[in-house]
Design a protein around this motif. Structure first.
Motif, PDB file in Angstrom:
ATOM      1  N   VAL A  70     105.647  77.807  21.078  1.00 44.45           N
ATOM      2  CA  VAL A  70     104.545  78.212  20.505  1.00 44.45           C
ATOM      3  C   VAL A  70     103.845  79.426  21.289  1.00 44.45           C
ATOM      4  O   VAL A  70     103.557  80.512  20.856  1.00 44.45           O
ATOM      5  CB  VAL A  70     103.581  77.368  19.903  1.00 44.45           C
ATOM      6  CG1 VAL A  70     102.145  77.740  19.618  1.00 44.45           C
ATOM      7  CG2 VAL A  70     104.136  76.202  19.120  1.00 44.45           C
ATOM      8  N   GLN A  71     103.917  79.161  22.741  1.00 43.81           N
ATOM      9  CA  GLN A  71     103.368  80.099  23.488  1.00 43.81           C
ATOM     10  C   GLN A  71     104.117  81.446  23.492  1.00 43.81           C
ATOM     11  O   GLN A  71     103.498  82.673  23.589  1.00 43.81           O
ATOM     12  CB  GLN A  71     103.408  79.707  24.973  1.00 43.81           C
ATOM     13  CG  GLN A  71     102.517  78.416  25.185  1.00 43.81           C
ATOM     14  CD  GLN A  71     102.722  77.684  26.649  1.00 43.81           C
ATOM     15  OE1 GLN A  71     103.483  78.340  27.450  1.00 43.81           O
ATOM     16  NE2 GLN A  71     102.265  76.480  26.655  1.00 43.81           N
ATOM     17  N   VAL A  72     105.624  81.361  23.244  1.00 40.15           N
ATOM     18  CA  VAL A  72     106.457  82.542  23.217  1.00 40.15           C
ATOM     19  C   VAL A  72     106.091  83.344  22.100  1.00 40.15           C
ATOM     20  O   VAL A  72     106.011  84.702  21.954  1.00 40.15           O
ATOM     21  CB  VAL A  72     107.570  82.355  23.452  1.00 40.15           C
ATOM     22  CG1 VAL A  72     108.565  83.576  23.316  1.00 40.15           C
ATOM     23  CG2 VAL A  72     108.030  81.817  24.980  1.00 40.15           C
ATOM     24  N   ARG A  73     106.000  82.495  20.998  1.00 41.92           N
ATOM     25  CA  ARG A  73     105.693  83.228  19.725  1.00 41.92           C
ATOM     26  C   ARG A  73     104.496  83.833  19.482  1.00 41.92           C
ATOM     27  O   ARG A  73     104.275  85.038  18.961  1.00 41.92           O
ATOM     28  CB  ARG A  73     105.821  82.254  18.506  1.00 41.92           C
ATOM     29  CG  ARG A  73     107.351  81.818  18.245  1.00 41.92           C
ATOM     30  CD  ARG A  73     107.358  80.984  16.999  1.00 41.92           C
ATOM     31  NE  ARG A  73     106.892  79.645  17.112  1.00 41.92           N
ATOM     32  CZ  ARG A  73     107.592  78.704  17.661  1.00 41.92           C
ATOM     33  NH1 ARG A  73     108.961  78.788  17.819  1.00 41.92           N
ATOM     34  NH2 ARG A  73     107.158  77.363  17.698  1.00 41.92           N
ATOM     35  N   ILE A 126     110.961  89.561  22.746  1.00 41.04           N
ATOM     36  CA  ILE A 126     111.722  89.365  21.623  1.00 41.04           C
ATOM     37  C   ILE A 126     113.222  88.696  21.967  1.00 41.04           C
ATOM     38  O   ILE A 126     113.400  87.946  21.178  1.00 41.04           O
ATOM     39  CB  ILE A 126     111.947  90.922  21.269  1.00 41.04           C
ATOM     40  CG1 ILE A 126     110.553  91.643  20.853  1.00 41.04           C
ATOM     41  CG2 ILE A 126     113.083  90.516  19.859  1.00 41.04           C
ATOM     42  CD1 ILE A 126     109.904  90.903  19.533  1.00 41.04           C
ATOM     43  N   LEU A 127     113.600  89.027  23.099  1.00 38.47           N
ATOM     44  CA  LEU A 127     114.717  88.159  23.551  1.00 38.47           C
ATOM     45  C   LEU A 127     114.800  86.733  23.468  1.00 38.47           C
ATOM     46  O   LEU A 127     115.396  85.850  23.259  1.00 38.47           O
ATOM     47  CB  LEU A 127     115.230  88.708  24.771  1.00 38.47           C
ATOM     48  CG  LEU A 127     115.749  90.263  24.669  1.00 38.47           C
ATOM     49  CD1 LEU A 127     116.302  90.803  26.141  1.00 38.47           C
ATOM     50  CD2 LEU A 127     116.821  90.576  23.684  1.00 38.47           C
ATOM     51  N   LEU A 128     113.402  86.413  24.353  1.00 35.29           N
ATOM     52  CA  LEU A 128     113.197  85.025  24.343  1.00 35.29           C
ATOM     53  C   LEU A 128     112.920  84.316  23.127  1.00 35.29           C
ATOM     54  O   LEU A 128     113.350  83.281  22.745  1.00 35.29           O
ATOM     55  CB  LEU A 128     112.008  84.886  25.491  1.00 35.29           C
ATOM     56  CG  LEU A 128     112.183  85.012  27.040  1.00 35.29           C
ATOM     57  CD1 LEU A 128     110.969  84.948  27.580  1.00 35.29           C
ATOM     58  CD2 LEU A 128     112.990  84.065  27.356  1.00 35.29           C
ATOM     59  N   GLY A 129     112.389  84.941  22.231  1.00 36.76           N
ATOM     60  CA  GLY A 129     111.918  84.200  21.045  1.00 36.76           C
ATOM     61  C   GLY A 129     113.217  84.074  20.189  1.00 36.76           C
ATOM     62  O   GLY A 129     113.259  83.050  19.516  1.00 36.76           O
ATOM     63  N   ILE A 164     114.812  81.064  22.005  1.00 38.81           N
ATOM     64  CA  ILE A 164     114.302  79.753  21.823  1.00 38.81           C
ATOM     65  C   ILE A 164     114.700  79.449  20.216  1.00 38.81           C
ATOM     66  O   ILE A 164     115.040  78.027  19.876  1.00 38.81           O
ATOM     67  CB  ILE A 164     112.929  80.007  21.821  1.00 38.81           C
ATOM     68  CG1 ILE A 164     112.614  80.121  23.370  1.00 38.81           C
ATOM     69  CG2 ILE A 164     112.006  78.762  21.310  1.00 38.81           C
ATOM     70  CD1 ILE A 164     111.059  80.428  23.642  1.00 38.81           C
ATOM     71  N   ALA A 165     114.741  80.150  19.382  1.00 41.61           N
ATOM     72  CA  ALA A 165     115.025  79.914  17.983  1.00 41.61           C
ATOM     73  C   ALA A 165     116.395  79.308  17.888  1.00 41.61           C
ATOM     74  O   ALA A 165     116.787  78.581  17.140  1.00 41.61           O
ATOM     75  CB  ALA A 165     114.769  81.089  17.105  1.00 41.61           C
ATOM     76  N   GLU A 221     116.330  72.158  25.700  1.00 40.86           N
ATOM     77  CA  GLU A 221     115.460  72.156  26.767  1.00 40.86           C
ATOM     78  C   GLU A 221     115.349  73.736  27.173  1.00 40.86           C
ATOM     79  O   GLU A 221     116.340  74.283  27.687  1.00 40.86           O
ATOM     80  CB  GLU A 221     115.833  71.360  27.958  1.00 40.86           C
ATOM     81  CG  GLU A 221     114.903  71.324  29.189  1.00 40.86           C
ATOM     82  CD  GLU A 221     115.075  70.269  30.250  1.00 40.86           C
ATOM     83  OE1 GLU A 221     114.329  70.294  31.252  1.00 40.86           O
ATOM     84  OE2 GLU A 221     116.056  69.400  29.949  1.00 40.86           O
ATOM     85  N   ILE A 222     114.063  74.336  27.759  1.00 37.89           N
ATOM     86  CA  ILE A 222     114.296  75.694  28.397  1.00 37.89           C
ATOM     87  C   ILE A 222     113.142  75.339  29.534  1.00 37.89           C
ATOM     88  O   ILE A 222     112.166  74.521  29.557  1.00 37.89           O
ATOM     89  CB  ILE A 222     113.824  76.672  27.303  1.00 37.89           C
ATOM     90  CG1 ILE A 222     112.429  76.136  26.488  1.00 37.89           C
ATOM     91  CG2 ILE A 222     114.845  77.013  26.479  1.00 37.89           C
ATOM     92  CD1 ILE A 222     112.073  77.411  25.644  1.00 37.89           C
ATOM     93  N   SER A 223     112.948  76.226  30.331  1.00 37.57           N
ATOM     94  CA  SER A 223     111.788  76.181  31.397  1.00 37.57           C
ATOM     95  C   SER A 223     110.499  76.241  30.807  1.00 37.57           C
ATOM     96  O   SER A 223     110.122  77.124  29.876  1.00 37.57           O
ATOM     97  CB  SER A 223     111.983  77.540  32.484  1.00 37.57           C
ATOM     98  OG  SER A 223     110.808  77.669  33.178  1.00 37.57           O
TER      99      SER A 223
END
Length: 464
Positions: free
Chosen positions: A274-277, A388-391, A394-395, A401-403
């Motif tokens: 949610v934080q990344v989004r 964008i790359l992280l989003g 994550i999807a 699990e991620i950091s």
């Protein structure tokens, strides 16, 4: 003007970087080299101005020295350019598009009797070097800060840096901003802008009190992020977070205070995904504003009316900012693709005395005026690409699990991009976050593709 101590500090700091790399791991040495240089070295005009080189100052000396040491001791693990094609293109545009800016701005320009020089071949050499030095923290962080442990180091450094800096801030809150004058012999900005609410907001060794407040906000958010994700020393981390919150209030900066109020609940209450989004949404606003402003789609009159209903003084400040942005955009549209270049050519000058009549506060309007929309897309594209790359990763990982530290760092990066609408708070620490998050996103993608390749191989073996 800077005194000899200012230049001595710049000259000696490479030895500090050598010492840090001699005692610390590569990731920790990189973070602290950039952090200490940014916080304690003198601001321009304390620079070393060498022939055919951009000015060497606090913003590039630490990164350049760290780059040289890391290249000598460790080498680079993989290509220096981002793996993503868009990232490669944006980086190359960022570094080399100023060459085209130079060759489209060779002629002098005139405002009445006042002339401004044009660019020449030596600028075509110096400007790409300047851009490369500016982007070095990104390139270094992408190589050495691409895992969760290194991201935790960034948060710890931001928090500890904030705790140490708070002592200097308290001195200036009580006595007025004087430390840079006492130690380095000059005041780095207009003293009147440090007077707020019957007191002072600290400047310490940074460019402006707004920069100090923004850094303090990052320290507050980092402390709460560490408190949430740490199993030990939670009480000490909470005390540090609460103390830094108090310092943030004393810094007397409404913008950074609002950022803190927004980010702390997000860091404490919401999941990493949610934080990344949310960071992507904030970053999108930062990217959309200049584009909408350029298309004259920002409802300025309505915004000014709402601001006047809250605080007439701040409404006047907002109107002044809008007027300057409109004037500078009109100027930028005369050379919209690659900009006007350096020497204040992007400004409007008094035709009699040559004084600059326009004010460039936001980083976005500076970049568009100097390097055009190509430069703006390259710089802000690089800043926001890791979100964008992280989003995407994550999807794609579907709950794997991620950091937990990429969420707070993504929010800090996005809010920094948003702050670059009213201010020019692009610092080496900004590029450090961009590089760390880009490297981690590339690492996640490599792991995902490796797993997918292994799964495909297993399926083929079962079929055979």
């Amino acid at each position: 003007m800077p005194n000899p101590i200012a230049f001595l500090a710049l000259a000696v700091f490479p030895l500090v970087v050598v010492a840090l790399y001699g005692r610390l791991r590569a990731d920790r040495a990189l973070v602290w080299s950039l952090m200490l240089g940014y916080l304690f070295l003198p601001e321009p005009p304390a620079v070393f101005d060498l022939p055919l080189m951009p000015p060497l100052n606090k913003h590039n000396i630490p990164a350049l020295m760290a780059f040289m040491i890391a290249l000598w001791r460790y080498g680079f693990n993989g290509p220096i350019l981002p793996q993503n094609l868009v990232g490669k293109v944006l980086l190359l545009l960022f570094v080399f598009s100023p060459v085209i800016t130079v060759f489209t701005n060779e002629e002098p320009i005139f405002f009445g009797q006042v002339g401004v020089e044009g660019h020449n071949f030596k600028h075509a050499l110096a400007l790409p070097i300047e851009q490369f030095l500016l982007i070095l923290p990104f390139l270094m962080a992408r190589q050495f800060l691409a895992d969760g442990g290194s991201q935790r180091e960034i948060l710890w450094a931001l928090m500890i840096g904030g705790l140490v800096y708070s002592l200097f801030m308290l001195i200036e809150i009580r006595l007025s901003p004087q430390l840079n004058l006492w130690i380095y012999g000059y005041y780095q900005h207009l003293f009147g802008q440090s007077i707020r609410a019957g007191g002072y907001r600290p400047v310490v060794f940074l460019y402006h009190g707004l920069w100090v407040a923004f850094f303090t906000m990052t320290a507050v958010v980092s402390a709460y992020a560490l408190w949430r994700n740490s199993k030990e020393t939670r009480f000490k981390l909470l005390m540090a977070a609460l103390y830094l919150t108090g310092i943030m209030i004393l810094a007397k900066s409404l913008g950074s205070l609002l950022f803190m109020v927004l980010l702390v609940p997000l860091v404490v209450l919401f999941s990493t995904g949610v934080q990344v989004r949310i960071a992507i949404v904030i970053g999108s606003i930062a990217l959309a504003y200049p584009i909408l402003k350029g298309a004259d789609l920002i409802p300025q009159d309505q915004l000014l009316a709402q601001a006047a209903a809250i605080d007439p003084q701040r409404a006047g400040s907002l109107e002044f900012r809008f007027d300057n942005e409109n004037t500078l955009l009109e100027r930028a549209y005369q050379k919209p693709i690659f900009g006007w270049g350096s020497f204040g050519r992007n400004h409007i000058l008094d035709p009699v005395n040559g004084n600059i009549l326009t004010v460039t506060d936001g980083r976005w309007i500076i970049v568009i005026g100097v390097y055009g929309w190509v430069g703006f897309i390259a710089e802000f594209g690089l800043l926001l690409l890791p979100l964008i790359l992280l989003g995407r990763e994550i999807a794609a990982r579907q709950g794997q699990e991620i950091s937990p530290y990429i969420g707070p760092l993504s929010l800090l990066l996005a809010i920094n991009a948003l702050d670059m609408l009213p201010n020019a708070t692009l610092t080496p620490l900004t590029w450090l976050l961009v590089g760390a998050l880009t490297g981690y996103a590339e690492k996640l993608r490599a792991e995902r593709l490796k797993i997918a390749k292994h799964s495909t191989a297993m399926k083929w073996q079962s079929v055979m």
